[in-house]
Each structure stands twice: as structure tokens, then as C-alpha cells.
Design a protein around this motif. Structure first.
Motif, PDB file in Angstrom:
ATOM      1  N   CYS A 149     -31.120 -33.469  37.555  1.00 36.95           N
ATOM      2  CA  CYS A 149     -32.514 -33.713  37.915  1.00 36.95           C
ATOM      3  C   CYS A 149     -32.977 -32.851  39.094  1.00 36.95           C
ATOM      4  N   HIS A 150     -32.051 -32.336  39.886  1.00 38.20           N
ATOM      5  CA  HIS A 150     -32.433 -31.570  41.076  1.00 38.20           C
ATOM      6  C   HIS A 150     -33.049 -30.237  40.680  1.00 38.20           C
ATOM      7  N   LEU A 151     -34.162 -29.896  41.317  1.00 43.23           N
ATOM      8  CA  LEU A 151     -34.851 -28.627  41.068  1.00 43.23           C
ATOM      9  C   LEU A 151     -35.081 -27.937  42.399  1.00 43.23           C
ATOM     10  N   LYS A 152     -34.525 -26.742  42.533  1.00 52.57           N
ATOM     11  CA  LYS A 152     -34.655 -25.990  43.775  1.00 52.57           C
ATOM     12  C   LYS A 152     -36.126 -25.747  44.093  1.00 52.57           C
ATOM     13  N   GLY A 153     -36.491 -26.020  45.338  1.00 51.32           N
ATOM     14  CA  GLY A 153     -37.859 -25.806  45.769  1.00 51.32           C
ATOM     15  C   GLY A 153     -38.753 -27.022  45.608  1.00 51.32           C
ATOM     16  N   ALA A 154     -38.226 -28.092  45.005  1.00 47.05           N
ATOM     17  CA  ALA A 154     -38.995 -29.316  44.813  1.00 47.05           C
ATOM     18  C   ALA A 154     -38.279 -30.482  45.493  1.00 47.05           C
ATOM     19  N   SER A 155     -39.004 -31.555  45.721  1.00 47.09           N
ATOM     20  CA  SER A 155     -38.396 -32.726  46.329  1.00 47.09           C
ATOM     21  C   SER A 155     -37.405 -33.367  45.364  1.00 47.09           C
ATOM     22  N   SER A 156     -36.375 -33.998  45.916  1.00 55.64           N
ATOM     23  CA  SER A 156     -35.327 -34.602  45.096  1.00 55.64           C
ATOM     24  C   SER A 156     -35.644 -36.058  44.801  1.00 55.64           C
ATOM     25  N   THR A 157     -35.177 -36.517  43.639  1.00 53.81           N
ATOM     26  CA  THR A 157     -35.421 -37.898  43.234  1.00 53.81           C
ATOM     27  C   THR A 157     -34.135 -38.690  43.061  1.00 53.81           C
ATOM     28  N   GLY A 158     -33.015 -38.009  42.829  1.00 52.53           N
ATOM     29  CA  GLY A 158     -31.755 -38.700  42.611  1.00 52.53           C
ATOM     30  C   GLY A 158     -31.721 -39.494  41.324  1.00 52.53           C
ATOM     31  N   THR A 159     -32.500 -39.075  40.332  1.00 51.23           N
ATOM     32  CA  THR A 159     -32.655 -39.847  39.102  1.00 51.23           C
ATOM     33  C   THR A 159     -31.426 -39.825  38.209  1.00 51.23           C
ATOM     34  N   CYS A 160     -30.826 -38.659  38.009  1.00 51.76           N
ATOM     35  CA  CYS A 160     -29.813 -38.520  36.958  1.00 51.76           C
ATOM     36  C   CYS A 160     -28.468 -39.137  37.326  1.00 51.76           C
ATOM     37  N   GLY A 161     -28.089 -39.116  38.594  1.00 49.76           N
ATOM     38  CA  GLY A 161     -26.829 -39.708  39.009  1.00 49.76           C
ATOM     39  C   GLY A 161     -25.614 -38.828  38.824  1.00 49.76           C
ATOM     40  N   ILE A 162     -25.798 -37.577  38.449  1.00 51.82           N
ATOM     41  CA  ILE A 162     -24.661 -36.675  38.229  1.00 51.82           C
ATOM     42  C   ILE A 162     -24.085 -36.161  39.535  1.00 51.82           C
ATOM     43  N   CYS A 163     -24.918 -36.021  40.561  1.00 49.53           N
ATOM     44  CA  CYS A 163     -24.465 -35.376  41.798  1.00 49.53           C
ATOM     45  C   CYS A 163     -23.828 -36.357  42.778  1.00 49.53           C
ATOM     46  N   VAL A 164     -23.406 -37.520  42.311  1.00 47.00           N
ATOM     47  CA  VAL A 164     -22.829 -38.500  43.235  1.00 47.00           C
ATOM     48  C   VAL A 164     -21.553 -37.966  43.886  1.00 47.00           C
ATOM     49  N   VAL A 165     -21.350 -38.359  45.130  1.00 49.93           N
ATOM     50  CA  VAL A 165     -20.153 -37.979  45.885  1.00 49.93           C
ATOM     51  C   VAL A 165     -19.676 -39.211  46.652  1.00 49.93           C
ATOM     52  N   ALA A 166     -18.446 -39.144  47.121  1.00 51.66           N
ATOM     53  CA  ALA A 166     -17.877 -40.230  47.915  1.00 51.66           C
ATOM     54  C   ALA A 166     -17.994 -39.893  49.393  1.00 51.66           C
ATOM     55  N   VAL A 167     -18.517 -40.825  50.165  1.00 54.16           N
ATOM     56  CA  VAL A 167     -18.642 -40.665  51.615  1.00 54.16           C
ATOM     57  C   VAL A 167     -17.764 -41.709  52.292  1.00 54.16           C
ATOM     58  N   GLU A 168     -16.951 -41.238  53.221  1.00 51.84           N
ATOM     59  CA  GLU A 168     -16.034 -42.142  53.927  1.00 51.84           C
ATOM     60  C   GLU A 168     -16.797 -43.299  54.587  1.00 51.84           C
ATOM     61  N   ASP A 169     -16.232 -44.500  54.455  1.00 48.17           N
ATOM     62  CA  ASP A 169     -16.786 -45.722  55.046  1.00 48.17           C
ATOM     63  C   ASP A 169     -18.024 -46.240  54.316  1.00 48.17           C
ATOM     64  N   ARG A 170     -18.336 -45.677  53.139  1.00 47.00           N
ATOM     65  CA  ARG A 170     -19.429 -46.221  52.334  1.00 47.00           C
ATOM     66  C   ARG A 170     -18.846 -46.785  51.041  1.00 47.00           C
ATOM     67  N   ALA A 171     -19.239 -47.994  50.730  1.00 46.32           N
ATOM     68  CA  ALA A 171     -18.658 -48.669  49.564  1.00 46.32           C
ATOM     69  C   ALA A 171     -19.106 -48.038  48.257  1.00 46.32           C
ATOM     70  N   GLU A 172     -20.362 -47.597  48.187  1.00 45.47           N
ATOM     71  CA  GLU A 172     -20.916 -47.043  46.955  1.00 45.47           C
ATOM     72  C   GLU A 172     -20.967 -45.515  47.023  1.00 45.47           C
ATOM     73  N   LEU A 173     -20.862 -44.889  45.860  1.00 47.80           N
ATOM     74  CA  LEU A 173     -21.086 -43.446  45.775  1.00 47.80           C
ATOM     75  C   LEU A 173     -22.558 -43.162  46.042  1.00 47.80           C
ATOM     76  N   VAL A 174     -22.842 -42.001  46.604  1.00 52.01           N
ATOM     77  CA  VAL A 174     -24.223 -41.669  46.961  1.00 52.01           C
ATOM     78  C   VAL A 174     -24.641 -40.369  46.275  1.00 52.01           C
ATOM     79  N   PRO A 175     -25.917 -40.223  45.918  1.00 49.66           N
ATOM     80  CA  PRO A 175     -26.407 -38.970  45.335  1.00 49.66           C
ATOM     81  C   PRO A 175     -26.484 -37.879  46.402  1.00 49.66           C
ATOM     82  N   ALA A 176     -25.844 -36.766  46.155  1.00 52.35           N
ATOM     83  CA  ALA A 176     -25.808 -35.686  47.144  1.00 52.35           C
ATOM     84  C   ALA A 176     -27.170 -35.066  47.378  1.00 52.35           C
ATOM     85  N   CYS A 177     -28.056 -35.127  46.368  1.00 49.26           N
ATOM     86  CA  CYS A 177     -29.342 -34.440  46.487  1.00 49.26           C
ATOM     87  C   CYS A 177     -30.337 -35.174  47.372  1.00 49.26           C
TER      88      CYS A 177
END
Length: 378
Positions: free
Chosen positions: A36-64
Motif C-alpha cells: 500500500c505504501h506509495l513514495k511521495g504520498a502519505s502512508s496508511t498502513g492498510t495492507c499489513g505487509i510491511c510489519v516489523v518486530a520492535v523490541e518491548d512491543r507486544a504487537e508487530l507494527v507497520p513500518a510505513c
């Protein structure tokens, strides 16, 4: 102003203010897959593909959409992250007519898959975006099979829109990522596509409507270039080519003096598709309807290839020397008899800026008249 440093996959990287995790990763050559990410436009985090793991966070988060922070520790390809991406891909593949895994048989006989438009009576054997689809690329990367959910029920999708100029919209292949909306509203700023970004319900399916196009559409095709799947395709190129079969040649658009950069997709010496060069100035991938779709005239049998001079009401072929001499002598004769104000010049808007400058210089300095204009009036 630097905001500190963060750690991605065990390595430390500088973080600047207002950067997301995806920004920092991309800046340092770390690939995080997106749809869903488009360079030059605001991000929405809709698709969920770019999720990453962040230390001390229980849930995966969208990188965008997640801001990068000092001392943040991120993993982009952990087992948990990969499992989540596979689940998302499976859901997306099963949400519509996504037969991405048909590739092996398609390679054997491409012609057999040039079939009619998806309809209530059946489905296309091969997606028109096959071989040039981000969803397919990710399905192969993560080895995810799918495309079996609503695929067998064509009545559950709106009918494809094939009666509009230049573009075919196939709702059965839309993943409702919103890239077309962002491309239209934030990149080209035409405001022709409206869409309330969907939520994901408890069953993992998208809720909400499909993107809708209104009368403001100018058929610039930015939505087609932004679409990561086969939901929006170039009508003229549909089922005529696969990107991997073409040679790309970068050139400058011939239609006006802006200098937009194009990629010509050429097969057997003939242009079959045109796209914008994403990171090139001045257009950064943007093209107008003429630049993206108006290349057929090159191959018109009616295209003039020689200068023509009219004798006794009938055109005849002439050499360039004869034609230029006739123009020069006629202009000099008119000026001699009626003065400089009796002549005027129109510079072609397809000319480069330097040629248009020389044209006006010729009329103002040599012919001594300000009667000079250009044809970009419509």
C-alpha cells in the motif's frame, strides 16, 4: 536535525526527525516489502505487509506509519514477522481473482492465456499483470499459495469496467490497498478517485467499498502505474505483452517543452507501452494522458514523412531545401511589401525550450515583430 540512532537487524543507523522505520530502512538499503505504501504520498498502513518486530512491543507494527525513534530495536525478517506476512499474503490472494501461481504453465504457452475479460461466465486464465505484479512477487518470495477464496464466485465482484478510454478496471483483482487513491489525490492532485480506506474485520477480510472514479478523471494513468496488481491496467497493452518480454528505453516526452522522462516499453522495434521514470526530474513518474497513451501516431500510415508544397491546389512532395527556401522567400516578400506586422509565428509546444527561444528571437530580432506565440492553448 538528527533524532538519534536505532538498531535494525543488529546494525546501528542514524535516525532523522520525522522519519518512519520504513524511511530509515530504505535509506540504508534494507528492503521491507510493501504493497500500500506509495513514495511521495502519505502512508496508511492498510495492507499489513510491511510489519516489523520492535523490541518491548507486544504487537508487530507497520513500518510505513511507525515513527523511528532513538534506541529503537527492530527486526525486519524474524520468524514472527515472516509468519505474519505469509498470513496477510494468503488473505490477500484469497480475497479475489489472484491466480499468481499459474506461472509455470503460462511460461510454456503465453498465447493460450490471451483470453477474454473476466465475466460472470468464467474467469481469466492469466492476470494481465502476470510477471509485473508486486503481490505475485511477494507470493513467490514467501512461498504462499492462495487465490481460492472468492475466486470461484465471480458474482461477488462488480463487473469490470472496460468501456472507458485508456484504462481497464478489474475489481476482482483489487486488493483495496489505496495506492490509486493516493496517486490520484496526492501525486497528480486530480482528486478523481474517492475511497474510504477499509478496515480489516475479525475474519481477516476487507470491509468498505472499492475505489470509485468520478468525472474529474483526466486519464493521466497515474493510478495504473501505481497499482501493484492487475486491478488497473493499460487498455492498449492489456494481454498484448508481458514486461519481461520488452526492452525499456528512457527518453524525453515529445508532447511539450516540460521534458518529462518516459520509459518506452519496446517489443520487436515497436512501442507497446509507456510509463513514467519514477525518480527522474522533472516529472518523477508523472505523465499526462498524451505522454502515457498518445504514442500510436508514430505508426500511422497517414503520418507525413516529406515536406509538401501546394501547386495549383494540389500538394506535391518536395525536398527540405526547396521547402525551406520557399518559406524564407515568402516571408521576406511579405515583409518587404506589407511590413513586419504582416507576419506571425507559432512555435510548436512539442519543441524544447531552447528551440522555442530561438523561434521568438528570430521573429523579434530578425523579422522585427512581436507576433509570436505557441500552440499550447488546449
Amino acid at each position: 536535525m538528527a533524532a538519534g540512532e536505532m538498531i535494525i537487524n543488529g546494525a546501528s543507523y542514524r535516525v532523522s526527525a520525522n522519519q518512519t522505520i520504513l524511511d530509515v530502512a530504505t535509506e540504508n538499503g534494507i528492503r521491507i516489502p510493501t504493497l500500500c505504501h506509495l513514495k511521495g504520498a502519505s502512508s496508511t498502513g492498510t495492507c499489513g505487509i510491511c510489519v516489523v518486530a520492535v523490541e518491548d512491543r507486544a504487537e508487530l507494527v507497520p513500518a510505513c506509519t511507525t515513527p523511528a525513534a532513538n534506541n529503537m530495536v527492530v527486526l525486519t525478517e524474524s520468524k514472527r514477522v515472516v509468519a505474519a506476512r505469509k498470513q496477510t499474503l494468503s488473505r490477500l490472494l484469497s480475497s479475489g481473482n489472484h491466480n499468481c501461481a499459474i506461472g509455470s504453465s503460462a511460461e510454456k504457452d503465453w498465447a493460450a492465456f490471451q483470453v477474454s475479460t473476466f465475466s460472470n461466465e468464467g474467469e481469466e486464465a492469466l492476470c494481465p499483470a502476470w510477471g509485473d505484479c508486486r503481490l505475485q512477487d511477494l507470493a513467490y518470495q514467501y512461498q504462499v499459495a492462495g487465490g481460492i477464496g472468492r475466486k470461484g464466485d465471480p458474482l461477488s465482484f462488480p463487473r469490470p469496467v472496460t468501456n472507458i478510454p485508456m484504462i481497464v478496471r478489474d475489481f476482482s483483482r483489487c486488493i483495496r490497498c489505496g495506492r490509486c487513491v493516493k496517486a490520484c489525490n496526492e501525486i497528480q492532485v486530480n482528486g478523481a478517485i474517492r475511497f474510504d480506506f477499509p478496515d480489516i474485520d475479525t475474519d481477516g477480510a476487507f470491509s468498505g467499498e472499492y475505489p470509485a472514479v468520478d468525472e474529474n478523471c483526466v486519464y493521466c494513468g497515474e493510478c495504473v502505474q501505481a497499482c501493484p496488481v492487475g486491478a488497473l491496467v493499460d487498455k492498449k497493452a492489456r494481454y498484448q505483452l508481458r514486461t519481461l518480454e520488452t526492452q525499456t528505453i528512457r527518453t524525453t516526452c515529445p508532447y511539450c517543452g516540460v521534458g518529462c522522462q518516459q520509459l518506452l516499453h519496446v517489443r520487436e522495434g515497436k512501442i507497446v507501452k509507456v510509463t513514467g521514470v519514477e525518480d527522474a526530474q522533472p516529472n518523477k513518474g508523472r505523465l499526462c494522458v498524451k505522454g502515457r497513451f498518445g504514442y500510436d501516431f508514430i505508426y500511422s500510415p497517414e503520418r507525413l514523412t516529406d515536406p509538401l508544397i501546394k501547386d495549383n491546389g494540389v500538394f506535391r512532395k518536395a525536398s527540405w531545401d526547396e521547402a525551406l527556401d520557399l518559406v524564407a522567400n515568402t516571408i521576406k516578400k511579405i515583409i518587404a511589401e506589407d511590413g513586419p506586422s504582416a507576419v506571425a509565428g507559432v512555435s510548436c509546444a512539442r519543441s524544447i525550450n531552447e528551440d522555442s527561444y530561438q523561434m521568438q528571437k528570430l521573429f523579434r530580432s530578425v523579422f522585427k515583430t512581436n507576433n509570436i506565440d505557441h500552440c499550447a492553448r488546449t
